[in-house]
Write an enzyme that holds these catalytic residues in place. Structure first.
Site, PDB file in Angstrom:
ATOM      1  N   LYS A   1      10.614 -19.749  -8.098  1.00  0.00           N
ATOM      2  CA  LYS A   1      10.987 -20.526  -9.288  1.00  0.00           C
ATOM      3  C   LYS A   1      10.707 -19.752 -10.566  1.00  0.00           C
ATOM      4  O   LYS A   1      11.423 -19.876 -11.547  1.00  0.00           O
ATOM      5  CB  LYS A   1      10.184 -21.838  -9.350  1.00  0.00           C
ATOM      6  CG  LYS A   1      10.500 -22.809  -8.254  1.00  0.00           C
ATOM      7  CD  LYS A   1       9.622 -24.043  -8.329  1.00  0.00           C
ATOM      8  CE  LYS A   1       8.183 -23.840  -7.891  1.00  0.00           C
ATOM      9  NZ  LYS A   1       7.986 -23.524  -6.475  1.00  0.00           N
TER      10      LYS A   1
ATOM     11  N   GLN B   1       4.997 -26.053  -6.955  1.00  0.00           N
ATOM     12  CA  GLN B   1       5.142 -26.484  -5.553  1.00  0.00           C
ATOM     13  C   GLN B   1       6.608 -26.904  -5.304  1.00  0.00           C
ATOM     14  O   GLN B   1       7.499 -26.346  -5.921  1.00  0.00           O
ATOM     15  CB  GLN B   1       4.157 -27.578  -5.168  1.00  0.00           C
ATOM     16  CG  GLN B   1       2.710 -27.121  -5.150  1.00  0.00           C
ATOM     17  CD  GLN B   1       2.037 -27.202  -6.506  1.00  0.00           C
ATOM     18  OE1 GLN B   1       2.182 -28.166  -7.230  1.00  0.00           O
ATOM     19  NE2 GLN B   1       1.284 -26.188  -6.862  1.00  0.00           N
TER      20      GLN B   1
ATOM     21  N   ASP C   1       6.948 -21.653  -3.271  1.00  0.00           N
ATOM     22  CA  ASP C   1       7.109 -20.197  -3.245  1.00  0.00           C
ATOM     23  C   ASP C   1       8.566 -19.766  -3.119  1.00  0.00           C
ATOM     24  O   ASP C   1       8.859 -18.727  -2.533  1.00  0.00           O
ATOM     25  CB  ASP C   1       6.291 -19.567  -2.109  1.00  0.00           C
ATOM     26  CG  ASP C   1       4.839 -20.000  -2.149  1.00  0.00           C
ATOM     27  OD1 ASP C   1       4.246 -19.941  -3.235  1.00  0.00           O
ATOM     28  OD2 ASP C   1       4.309 -20.419  -1.106  1.00  0.00           O
TER      29      ASP C   1
ATOM     30  N   GLY D   1       1.305 -20.286  -8.529  1.00  0.00           N
ATOM     31  CA  GLY D   1       1.128 -18.944  -9.086  1.00  0.00           C
ATOM     32  C   GLY D   1       2.414 -18.159  -8.945  1.00  0.00           C
ATOM     33  O   GLY D   1       3.109 -18.301  -7.954  1.00  0.00           O
ATOM     34  N   HIS D   2       2.745 -17.412  -9.960  1.00  0.00           N
ATOM     35  CA  HIS D   2       3.867 -16.500  -9.804  1.00  0.00           C
ATOM     36  C   HIS D   2       3.683 -15.289 -10.693  1.00  0.00           C
ATOM     37  O   HIS D   2       2.919 -15.311 -11.648  1.00  0.00           O
ATOM     38  CB  HIS D   2       5.213 -17.188 -10.045  1.00  0.00           C
ATOM     39  CG  HIS D   2       5.343 -17.798 -11.405  1.00  0.00           C
ATOM     40  ND1 HIS D   2       5.124 -19.132 -11.636  1.00  0.00           N
ATOM     41  CD2 HIS D   2       5.665 -17.251 -12.592  1.00  0.00           C
ATOM     42  CE1 HIS D   2       5.313 -19.374 -12.910  1.00  0.00           C
ATOM     43  NE2 HIS D   2       5.632 -18.261 -13.515  1.00  0.00           N
TER      44      HIS D   2
HETATM   45  P1  IMP Z   1      -3.404 -28.150  -2.626  1.00  0.00           P
HETATM   46  O1  IMP Z   1      -2.253 -28.307  -3.556  1.00  0.00           O
HETATM   47  O2  IMP Z   1      -4.296 -26.989  -2.962  1.00  0.00           O
HETATM   48  O3  IMP Z   1      -4.173 -29.427  -2.428  1.00  0.00           O
HETATM   49  O4  IMP Z   1      -2.805 -27.794  -1.164  1.00  0.00           O
HETATM   50  C1  IMP Z   1      -2.042 -28.734  -0.435  1.00  0.00           C
HETATM   51  C2  IMP Z   1      -0.889 -28.061   0.292  1.00  0.00           C
HETATM   52  O5  IMP Z   1       0.073 -27.597  -0.652  1.00  0.00           O
HETATM   53  C3  IMP Z   1      -1.285 -26.844   1.111  1.00  0.00           C
HETATM   54  O6  IMP Z   1      -0.464 -26.762   2.250  1.00  0.00           O
HETATM   55  C4  IMP Z   1      -0.979 -25.689   0.176  1.00  0.00           C
HETATM   56  O7  IMP Z   1      -0.757 -24.487   0.869  1.00  0.00           O
HETATM   57  C5  IMP Z   1       0.281 -26.207  -0.478  1.00  0.00           C
HETATM   58  N1  IMP Z   1       0.515 -25.612  -1.802  1.00  0.00           N
HETATM   59  C6  IMP Z   1      -0.119 -25.905  -2.957  1.00  0.00           C
HETATM   60  N2  IMP Z   1       0.366 -25.177  -3.967  1.00  0.00           N
HETATM   61  C7  IMP Z   1       1.329 -24.413  -3.448  1.00  0.00           C
HETATM   62  C8  IMP Z   1       2.240 -23.462  -4.019  1.00  0.00           C
HETATM   63  O8  IMP Z   1       2.248 -23.188  -5.217  1.00  0.00           O
HETATM   64  N3  IMP Z   1       3.100 -22.875  -3.136  1.00  0.00           N
HETATM   65  C9  IMP Z   1       3.141 -23.196  -1.830  1.00  0.00           C
HETATM   66  N4  IMP Z   1       2.334 -24.087  -1.268  1.00  0.00           N
HETATM   67  C10 IMP Z   1       1.432 -24.692  -2.059  1.00  0.00           C
END
Ligand code: IMP
Length: 439
Positions: free
Chosen positions: A16, A223, A13, A40-41
């Site tokens: 990017k 991420q 977040d 997501g953005h």
């Molecule tokens: P997952 O990717 O849904 O398995 O989540 C695993 C961890 O990554 C969690 O702490 C989520 O909040 C974090 N996470 C996944 N995608 C994002 C993102 O796009 N931005 C911030 N955190 C993310």
């Protein structure tokens, strides 16, 4: 030349999407290389807002080939929904290409993600519950369904049955759920495959051809480094590799194709989900920054945790990703802070001082940050477009981050709109070397 990679250098977040959008405008190809619709953005062009989860935002520029690479996990229903939404906004998505080797998020992956989190109780990771982890797990188990399988009626049903078989016990609560009926699922996913077929192509070859012809290829990360499954704060991480090296693996490019690597860094820090966050703040200071920075997730709507900039973590991310340039975002959100803190080292539970990010989970969990304190500024900087017009304290803050991180700052974001950016001398020089006119 050139392959340009954009990655998050904190916990995600960082904003990017905005840098991707700025660089996508002059890219021949934009390729997503990992993650899925956990990302997501929102891109704002004029008065129009576009929400992206899977489709690279380069789709807004006609003539740019946008690729969902082999390293991405794709929920076809979400992707088709996103394409339909873009169509209602007048965006032509015919240039989207999807790797036949990308893995497909199935209904049981989403259910297993929820079940896994429920089972963990208070130790839960805080996933986005989009099925990301279970889908990557099946990929590693060689039980995954790939995009190409959606085109093969004879094989899809067998593969789904094989993937479901070892999960029978965990899926028992949904035994009678129509969504998991083998025939229903097979038909639904064949239908998705049929709709996506015009977009399925040899995406690695598209990347090679663009690079070999001297085109601009932008590798778009999702991420961030500290959520990397190998190098991040495991197990509180995502299930893919958001570090820059993964741009090659997740797209089919070779490591030597990655010519320039940008790390996007918020002027402070945020994190969603659970896991260690040494510089985390609470109380009115955190609430104020959350409010001012709009720190609520685009994907899940969750409040983001807030903290000061962490140089120990940033230097770690910079080295992991061999960052060439930093893009500092949301500098405007810090306006009005009397002083700004930056963590420069950690103190461990037994009193040791660490300048390097600790590899041991327990050490990190008990690390307390030690801060430098820098003077803040009061001015609204959202209209500033040149470094020299920033308040001196803001310039000093940026110079400090640049010096301590060892990575030049190429661009600074001072507001949500696409034009609310400041290109620094380093950023301009680098763009000029690629024959890009920023005037
Ligand atoms: P997952 O990717 O849904 O398995 O989540 C695993 C961890 O990554 C969690 O702490 C989520 O909040 C974090 N996470 C996944 N995608 C994002 C993102 O796009 N931005 C911030 N955190 C993310």
């Amino acid at each position: 030349m050139p392959g340009i990679v954009i990655v998050g250098a904190q916990w995600g977040d960082e904003g990017k999407g905005k840098l991707v959008d700025l660089l996508a405008e002059r890219s021949d190809v934009v390729v997503r290389f990992q993650g899925g619709n956990n990302a997501g953005h929102t891109i704002v062009h004029g008065d129009t807002k576009y929400a992206f989860h899977l489709v690279p935002s380069g789709i807004l520029y006609p003539g740019t080939t946008c690729i969902i690479g082999n390293g991405v996990v794709v929920d076809p229903e979400v992707l088709l929904g996103e394409l339909a939404q873009l169509a209602t906004q007048g965006v032509d998505s015919s240039g989207l290409r999807i790797s036949p080797n990308a893995h497909v998020i199935m209904p049981y992956h989403k259910l297993l993600d929820v079940a896994g989190e429920t089972r963990l109780g208070k130790n839960q990771i805080g996933t986005t519950k989009r099925g990301i982890g279970p889908c990557y797990a099946d990929k590693a188990l060689r039980l995954g369904i790939r995009i190409q399988d959606l085109l093969d009626a004879s094989i899809l049903k067998k593969k789904i049955a094989a993937a479901m078989e070892p999960k029978a016990r965990s899926l028992r609560p949904w035994e009678r759920d129509e969504i998991l009926d083998l025939q229903t699922m097979t038909e639904a996913y064949l239908a998705f495959g049929h709709k996506l077929e015009p977009h399925i192509a040899d995406t690695a070859a598209l990347v090679w051809d663009a690079l070999d012809a001297g085109g601009h290829v932008l590798f778009e990360g999702a991420q961030a480094a500290l959520l990397d499954i190998d190098h991040g704060t495991y197990p509180f991480v995502t299930s893919s590799n958001p570090v820059s090296g993964s741009a090659a693996v997740g797209s089919g490019a070779g490591p030597k194709d990655l010519d320039e690597i940008w790390g996007v860094v918020k002027a402070y820090c945020t994190r969603v989900g659970a896991g260690p966050f040494p510089t985390e703040l609470d109380g009115p200071l955190a609430d104020g920054l959350r409010e001012k920075g709009g720190e609520r997730g685009t994907t899940t709507g969750r409040d983001r945790r807030i903290g000061w900039l962490d140089l120990v973590a940033l230097k770690y991310a910079a080295r992991l990703c061999t960052l060439d340039q930093l893009c500092i975002t949301k500098l405007d959100v810090l306006s009005g802070q009397k002083t700004i803190k930056v963590a420069t080292r950690y103190r461990t539970a037994d009193g040791a001082e660490l300048e390097r990010f600790p590899f041991h989970q327990t050490v990190l969990h008990h690390a307390t940050p030690e801060y430098d304190e820098l003077p803040g500024w009061d001015e609204d900087i959202t209209d500033v477009r040149r470094m020299e017009d920033l308040p001196q304290a803001a310039q000093d803050y940026l110079a400090y981050v640049e010096e301590k991180s060892g990575v030049p700052i190429g661009m600074v974001g001072v507001g949500p709109a696409q034009d609310q950016v400041i290109w620094t001398d380093a950023g301009r020089a680098s763009e000029a070397a690629k024959s890009v006119d920023l005037s």
